[in-house]
Scaffold this active site. Sequence first.
Site, PDB file in Angstrom:
ATOM      1  N   ARG A 209      23.538 -16.005  19.691  1.00 45.84           N
ATOM      2  CA  ARG A 209      23.357 -15.808  18.367  1.00 45.84           C
ATOM      3  C   ARG A 209      21.879 -15.869  17.891  1.00 45.84           C
ATOM      4  O   ARG A 209      21.384 -15.077  17.072  1.00 45.84           O
ATOM      5  CB  ARG A 209      23.736 -17.220  17.633  1.00 45.84           C
ATOM      6  CG  ARG A 209      25.221 -17.335  17.391  1.00 45.84           C
ATOM      7  CD  ARG A 209      25.896 -18.494  16.611  1.00 45.84           C
ATOM      8  NE  ARG A 209      25.611 -19.917  17.569  1.00 45.84           N
ATOM      9  CZ  ARG A 209      26.448 -20.412  18.080  1.00 45.84           C
ATOM     10  NH1 ARG A 209      28.008 -19.675  18.053  1.00 45.84           N
ATOM     11  NH2 ARG A 209      26.635 -21.420  18.752  1.00 45.84           N
ATOM     12  N   PHE A 225      35.603 -12.035  13.652  1.00 48.21           N
ATOM     13  CA  PHE A 225      36.017 -13.228  14.307  1.00 48.21           C
ATOM     14  C   PHE A 225      34.632 -14.374  14.200  1.00 48.21           C
ATOM     15  O   PHE A 225      34.244 -14.804  15.083  1.00 48.21           O
ATOM     16  CB  PHE A 225      36.158 -13.110  15.932  1.00 48.21           C
ATOM     17  CG  PHE A 225      37.381 -12.230  15.825  1.00 48.21           C
ATOM     18  CD1 PHE A 225      38.690 -12.233  15.921  1.00 48.21           C
ATOM     19  CD2 PHE A 225      36.800 -10.580  16.449  1.00 48.21           C
ATOM     20  CE1 PHE A 225      39.370 -11.352  16.273  1.00 48.21           C
ATOM     21  CE2 PHE A 225      37.698  -9.763  16.661  1.00 48.21           C
ATOM     22  CZ  PHE A 225      38.805 -10.023  16.585  1.00 48.21           C
ATOM     23  N   ASP A 247      37.231 -13.444   9.447  1.00 49.00           N
ATOM     24  CA  ASP A 247      38.095 -14.327  10.175  1.00 49.00           C
ATOM     25  C   ASP A 247      39.398 -14.593   9.501  1.00 49.00           C
ATOM     26  O   ASP A 247      39.481 -14.487   8.301  1.00 49.00           O
ATOM     27  CB  ASP A 247      37.252 -15.618  10.403  1.00 49.00           C
ATOM     28  CG  ASP A 247      37.887 -16.447  11.655  1.00 49.00           C
ATOM     29  OD1 ASP A 247      37.163 -16.275  12.874  1.00 49.00           O
ATOM     30  OD2 ASP A 247      39.128 -17.085  11.480  1.00 49.00           O
ATOM     31  N   ASN A 276      42.717 -10.478   9.069  1.00 51.12           N
ATOM     32  CA  ASN A 276      42.886 -10.077  10.283  1.00 51.12           C
ATOM     33  C   ASN A 276      42.016  -8.934  10.715  1.00 51.12           C
ATOM     34  O   ASN A 276      42.035  -7.871  10.055  1.00 51.12           O
ATOM     35  CB  ASN A 276      44.505  -9.595  10.276  1.00 51.12           C
ATOM     36  CG  ASN A 276      44.810  -9.241  11.940  1.00 51.12           C
ATOM     37  OD1 ASN A 276      44.060  -8.866  12.622  1.00 51.12           O
ATOM     38  ND2 ASN A 276      45.976  -9.469  12.341  1.00 51.12           N
ATOM     39  N   ASP A 294      33.535 -11.080  18.188  1.00 48.29           N
ATOM     40  CA  ASP A 294      33.849 -12.267  19.390  1.00 48.29           C
ATOM     41  C   ASP A 294      35.063 -13.013  19.291  1.00 48.29           C
ATOM     42  O   ASP A 294      35.314 -14.021  18.768  1.00 48.29           O
ATOM     43  CB  ASP A 294      32.715 -13.364  18.785  1.00 48.29           C
ATOM     44  CG  ASP A 294      32.570 -14.307  20.014  1.00 48.29           C
ATOM     45  OD1 ASP A 294      33.158 -14.354  20.847  1.00 48.29           O
ATOM     46  OD2 ASP A 294      32.068 -15.595  19.339  1.00 48.29           O
ATOM     47  N   CYS A 334      35.985 -13.856  25.918  1.00 48.90           N
ATOM     48  CA  CYS A 334      35.761 -15.257  26.363  1.00 48.90           C
ATOM     49  C   CYS A 334      37.130 -15.544  27.062  1.00 48.90           C
ATOM     50  O   CYS A 334      37.446 -16.928  27.292  1.00 48.90           O
ATOM     51  CB  CYS A 334      35.817 -16.182  25.293  1.00 48.90           C
ATOM     52  SG  CYS A 334      37.053 -16.376  24.037  1.00 48.90           S
TER      53      CYS A 334
HETATM   54  N1  SAH Z   1      31.712 -16.073  16.917  1.00 50.53           N
HETATM   55  C1  SAH Z   1      32.026 -17.281  16.275  1.00 50.53           C
HETATM   56  C2  SAH Z   1      33.343 -18.027  17.314  1.00 50.53           C
HETATM   57  C3  SAH Z   1      34.388 -17.032  17.419  1.00 50.53           C
HETATM   58  S1  SAH Z   1      35.976 -17.968  17.937  1.00 50.53           S
HETATM   59  C4  SAH Z   1      30.979 -18.461  16.812  1.00 50.53           C
HETATM   60  O1  SAH Z   1      29.790 -17.911  17.151  1.00 50.53           O
HETATM   61  O2  SAH Z   1      31.069 -19.449  16.121  1.00 50.53           O
HETATM   62  C5  SAH Z   1      37.267 -16.742  17.273  1.00 50.53           C
HETATM   63  C6  SAH Z   1      37.641 -16.637  16.017  1.00 50.53           C
HETATM   64  O3  SAH Z   1      38.472 -15.638  15.916  1.00 50.53           O
HETATM   65  C7  SAH Z   1      38.430 -18.051  15.372  1.00 50.53           C
HETATM   66  O4  SAH Z   1      37.571 -18.322  14.417  1.00 50.53           O
HETATM   67  C8  SAH Z   1      39.793 -17.536  15.160  1.00 50.53           C
HETATM   68  O5  SAH Z   1      40.207 -18.227  13.795  1.00 50.53           O
HETATM   69  C9  SAH Z   1      39.520 -16.083  14.800  1.00 50.53           C
HETATM   70  N2  SAH Z   1      40.691 -15.201  14.958  1.00 50.53           N
HETATM   71  C10 SAH Z   1      41.751 -14.938  16.037  1.00 50.53           C
HETATM   72  N3  SAH Z   1      42.401 -13.966  15.655  1.00 50.53           N
HETATM   73  C11 SAH Z   1      41.808 -13.297  14.762  1.00 50.53           C
HETATM   74  C12 SAH Z   1      42.190 -12.114  13.937  1.00 50.53           C
HETATM   75  N4  SAH Z   1      43.448 -11.377  14.515  1.00 50.53           N
HETATM   76  N5  SAH Z   1      41.455 -11.483  13.049  1.00 50.53           N
HETATM   77  C13 SAH Z   1      40.558 -12.390  12.609  1.00 50.53           C
HETATM   78  N6  SAH Z   1      40.200 -13.554  13.309  1.00 50.53           N
HETATM   79  C14 SAH Z   1      40.888 -14.193  14.080  1.00 50.53           C
END
Ligand code: SAH
Length: 392
Positions: A209, A225, A247, A276, A294, A334
């Site tokens: 970040r 995400f 998200d 999505n 992410d 991850c």
């Molecule tokens: N980058 C973030 C962490 C991401 S965790 C940080 O720095 O805090 C992954 C995220 O993906 C979660 O919030 C989950 O809700 C979201 N997620 C999972 N599948 C998804 C999809 N198909 N479309 C959008 N978001 C999604």
Amino acid sequence: MQKITLKPGREKIVRQGHPWLFSGALKTRPAAEPGTMVIVESASGEACALAFYHPESDIALRILTTNANAAADTDFWRARMQEAIALRKTCMPPATDAYRLINAEGDGFPGLIADLYAGTLVLSISTAGMERLRGTVIGLFQELIGPDAVIERSEGRARSREGLAARNETVSGPEKTDSVLIMENGSRYLVDVYGGQKTGFFLDQRDNRALAGRLARGMHVLNCFSYTGGFSVSCLAGGAERVASVDLSAEANALAVKNLELNGFRADMHPVITANVFDYLRASEEQFDFVILDPPAFAKTARDVQRAARGYKDIHMQAMKRLKPGGLLASFSCSNFIDADLFSKIVRSAAEDTGLRFQVLKFLGPGADHPTLIGHPEGRYLKGILGRVVQG
Ligand code: SAH
């Protein structure tokens, strides 16, 4: 202490520093309480380690120390915890009060994660051996850290595989339901330590970040995400002109809006979109200077790898198409079933199919508060690539 004997040659795995031995490495699999501490012996009867033993789990032995004469009492665990605390003292950046204090095997505590959010400690136990030590480790946290509150979020697949029921409760401190306020590299975030994903915040991405923030000045950024807006806030703090966050989780997005505002950024200027990512990227025509991907672990088991690889490739292609010439992509996986090599191949294959040249600027990983043992590649679940697309 009970003794467990290995098949010939398998003590080499222990010597190489891998902290797990699968059931196939054991000569016999005697009955015992799950998580019992045992002495591990080579086929020729040489004691080579102390371990947690589970008679039913795939991972039969979790090595604690290769000093088979160690006492493995409270003093042993205290010394390990002091070592873990000392590491964080040396490696945490300024203006940061949230970090991982114990990273499971990487800190010598198989099955224990402990994240400190300002004064609130959130712990998660995933092995039967650590479950038996629960009272000891909580006592040591009280003694060595003295947190205002201890919250336990012991949930998930690893735990049920060890035959343990989920536990989500306040262990000590005030019974509160609101979020905890933390600071990371000078930015402030609300963390839902009770209901948020994992222990509430993805601390492993702190350095990434910060890096994104350093790169984002003047840019239009798409944070895919985005969870509670971690990368969005860091990019804006670094001078990004506009950040869109996407998200699927409405709860995460509500907190992302609060986190933007908490840091003085207007959510009406920097949209937080509940969608999505796959659909969003396909439907969007907008071009960005910087896209962050992410996603959660698409591969949760080894069998998922092929399907997951297709999903990863698909979002990479979509993301690359959204980049202006010279645009940056920071992309992460991850999942511990997708290793760094496979991840590079996925990104390469996405670049190939979009006809773009992709320059790797940096390979990325978690911060130093997420140490892993050199002999334990499975511990290195987070990998990332920072790259730039240039016309073919
Ligand atoms: N980058 C973030 C962490 C991401 S965790 C940080 O720095 O805090 C992954 C995220 O993906 C979660 O919030 C989950 O809700 C979201 N997620 C999972 N599948 C998804 C999809 N198909 N479309 C959008 N978001 C999604």
